[in-house]
Structures are given as C-alpha cells and as structure tokens.
Design an enzyme around this catalytic site. Structure first.
Site, PDB file in Angstrom:
ATOM      1  N   SER A  53       0.842  -1.203   0.000  1.00 46.40           N
ATOM      2  CA  SER A  53       0.000   0.000   0.000  1.00 46.40           C
ATOM      3  C   SER A  53       0.876   1.252   0.000  1.00 46.40           C
ATOM      4  CB  SER A  53      -0.929   0.005   1.219  1.00 46.40           C
ATOM      5  OG  SER A  53      -0.205  -0.275   2.405  1.00 46.40           O
ATOM      6  N   LYS A 121       4.903 -11.365   3.184  1.00 43.02           N
ATOM      7  CA  LYS A 121       3.480 -11.631   2.968  1.00 43.02           C
ATOM      8  C   LYS A 121       3.249 -11.674   1.471  1.00 43.02           C
ATOM      9  CE  LYS A 121       0.041  -8.384   3.727  1.00 43.02           C
ATOM     10  NZ  LYS A 121      -0.523  -8.231   2.369  1.00 43.02           N
ATOM     11  N   GLU A 190      -9.012  -9.862   3.917  1.00 39.13           N
ATOM     12  CA  GLU A 190      -9.394  -8.480   3.627  1.00 39.13           C
ATOM     13  C   GLU A 190     -10.788  -8.414   3.013  1.00 39.13           C
ATOM     14  OE1 GLU A 190      -6.399  -6.175   1.619  1.00 39.13           O
ATOM     15  OE2 GLU A 190      -7.769  -4.502   1.223  1.00 39.13           O
TER      16      GLU A 190
HETATM   17  O1  KIV Z   1      -0.438  -3.437   1.714  1.00 39.53           O
HETATM   18  C1  KIV Z   1      -1.181  -3.374   2.702  1.00 39.53           C
HETATM   19  O2  KIV Z   1      -1.278  -2.340   3.382  1.00 39.53           O
HETATM   20  C2  KIV Z   1      -1.953  -4.549   3.053  1.00 39.53           C
HETATM   21  C3  KIV Z   1      -2.951  -4.427   4.164  1.00 39.53           C
HETATM   22  C4  KIV Z   1      -4.126  -3.675   3.719  1.00 39.53           C
HETATM   23  C5  KIV Z   1      -3.327  -5.755   4.728  1.00 39.53           C
HETATM   24  O3  KIV Z   1      -1.782  -5.576   2.471  1.00 39.53           O
END
Ligand code: KIV
Length: 271
Positions: A53, A121, A190
C-alpha cells in the site's frame, strides 16, 4: 485498552500463534519509514506490515501494482531500523512471485537479506502453492493474504466485499486451510463477510488478521488511514483515531504565514 496476556520483549511468528491460543488479540499496522516505525513500535503494536500500500499512500499511485521490489526493500529496511519489539512483515510486490517459484524465492531472499525484515506476505492461495512452499522450504516465514487481494484488482474490477457468494467463500476456506497446512504462520483476510472470517478463524490454529473482516484474531489498518493523514478514503471498516490531514495542513499553514509575516525566526530562534 488492549488486554495483554503476556509481556513479549520481541514478537516472533511463534508469539502470534501463542497469542491466538491465549486469546490475546493481535494488533498490526502498516509503516513505510523509520520515524513512523519507531512510533508504532513504541505504541506497542505487535506486527508492522511494510505493505505494498506504500504504492498508494507514499507514492500516490492508484493501485499497489507499480511498486517494485527495490522500492519495497528501501521502505522495509527503514522500518526495520525503527522497530525494536514488533515483528516486521514485508509484502512481496506484484510481479515478484507470480511467474515461477524460483523467482518467488529469489524475491523473498532479497527482502530478507537486504531489508532485514522478519517475514514476507504474499497474496493468493492454491494457485501459487509451489511458490509458497519453495519460500517456506528456505526457512522464510510466510503470511498469507486472501479475500480482497489488491494486486488482483484488475481481475476483480472493483474494491467491494469478496466471497459473498458460496462458491468463492468455499474456495477461500480451502485456501486458508491450504496456507495453514503449507506452514504459513498467519493469514490476512481483507474485506470479506464477518461471519465467513469468523468461521475461518475458528477452523485455523494460526491467527487470522482482518481488515474489513469483523472480529477475528487480530486487526490491521493502514497507518495513514488510522491517523487520518489520508482523507478521501472512507471505507466502512476504517476507524480514524486522528485527523492528521487537518492538523498538519493547519500547522504548516501557520508556519507559512509566520515566514511571510517575518514572525519566524524570532530572536530566540537564531544564532
Ligand atoms: O499493503 C497493505 O497495506 C496490506 C494491508 C491492507 C493488509 O496488504
């Protein structure tokens, strides 16, 4: 105030699984730089996510797709230097793991080696199973991410709630079970119905961390949204704890006027 069941000096992937079995909720927020990482770490957040993000909130892109592996490593290494207690999880960016398992492993190794992050992740379930297994086999902890996976936004065509239909809900449950069986230490869900997320959390022994997924084992928010630095993004799941957009705009506006009026610097603010 949060209910802390055990005092951890340093959060590890094992601490998170332990927290779930002790009934302690997990707090997770994003951060992309050293100063913010220092503050959220000091506030006691369990997990700092260096999310892709960053592509939206740091770089101003419309989606998470443009951010590169080098840029993620830059953000992550800054965060790692500021995090003393929190576990630092780093997103593998779009294009760095989907094509083949060897490339996925190379990307994950670069994150671990060059940023000092503690785990990665990635988005998706069984369709990227070989990449997930390859990364896990190299000893790199993996957090999964299912439901609304923003790297697939052009496939979805919308940011609305996922898995409302039975078929998609069943696939999500199957994918969550696959991620656990493969060895992932946690899964982000999400924007899925709260009832479905709860069902998944009950079936898994690893923690389910939600964003727009109701009450599960933990919660994650983008820090810029939580602090109200962003002001045009208003999903139902977001709770803003500050209006930093207004506070910062007003403060900087005051500085501009002080400079213009020759009020700043005064006698005590010079040598
Ligand atoms: O990139 C991010 O901020 C995310 C969250 C919204 C879980 O993957």
């Amino acid at each position: 105030m949060s209910t802390v069941k055990k005092d951890y000096k340093r959060i590890t992937t094992r601490s998170l699984v332990e927290m779930k079995s002790n009934g302690e909720k997990i707090s997770m927020v994003t951060a992309y730089d050293y100063t913010m990482a220092q503050m959220v770490d000091k506030a006691g957040v369990d997990v700092i996510l260096v999310g892709d993000s960053a592509s939206n909130v740091m770089a101003g892109h419309e989606t998470t797709l443009p951010i590169t592996l080098d840029q993620m490593i830059y953000h992550a290494s800054s965060v790692v230097r500021g995090a003393k207690r929190s576990l630092v999880v780093v997103d593998l960016p779009f294009g760095s793991y989907q094509s083949d398992p060897k490339e996925a492993l190379r990307s994950a190794i670069r994150i671990m080696k060059e940023s000092g992050g503690h785990s990665i992740k990635l988005e998706g379930g069984s369709e990227i199973k070989d990449s997930i297994k390859k990364i896990l086999n190299a000893g790199i902890p993996v957090m999964g991410h299912l439901g609304l996976t923003p790297q697939s936004i052009y496939k979805f065509g919308t940011y609305t709630v996922r898995a409302k239909e039975e078929e998609e809900a069943q696939k999500l449950i199957k994918d969550a079970l696959f991620l656990q069986k493969a060895g992932c230490f946690a899964v982000v869900l999400e924007k899925v119905p709260a009832k479905l997320a709860q069902q998944v959390a009950q079936q898994l022994t690893i923690p389910v961390i939600g964003i727009g997924a109701g009450k599960v084992d933990g919660q994650v928010l983008v820090v810029n949204d939580l602090l109200g630095m962003t002001h045009e993004f208003n999903p139902r799941f977001l709770r803003r704890y500050l209006n930093l957009h207004e506070l910062i705009t007003n403060a900087v506006g005051q500085y501009v006027s002080d400079v213009k009026e020759e009020d700043f610097p005064n006698e005590n603010e010079q040598y």
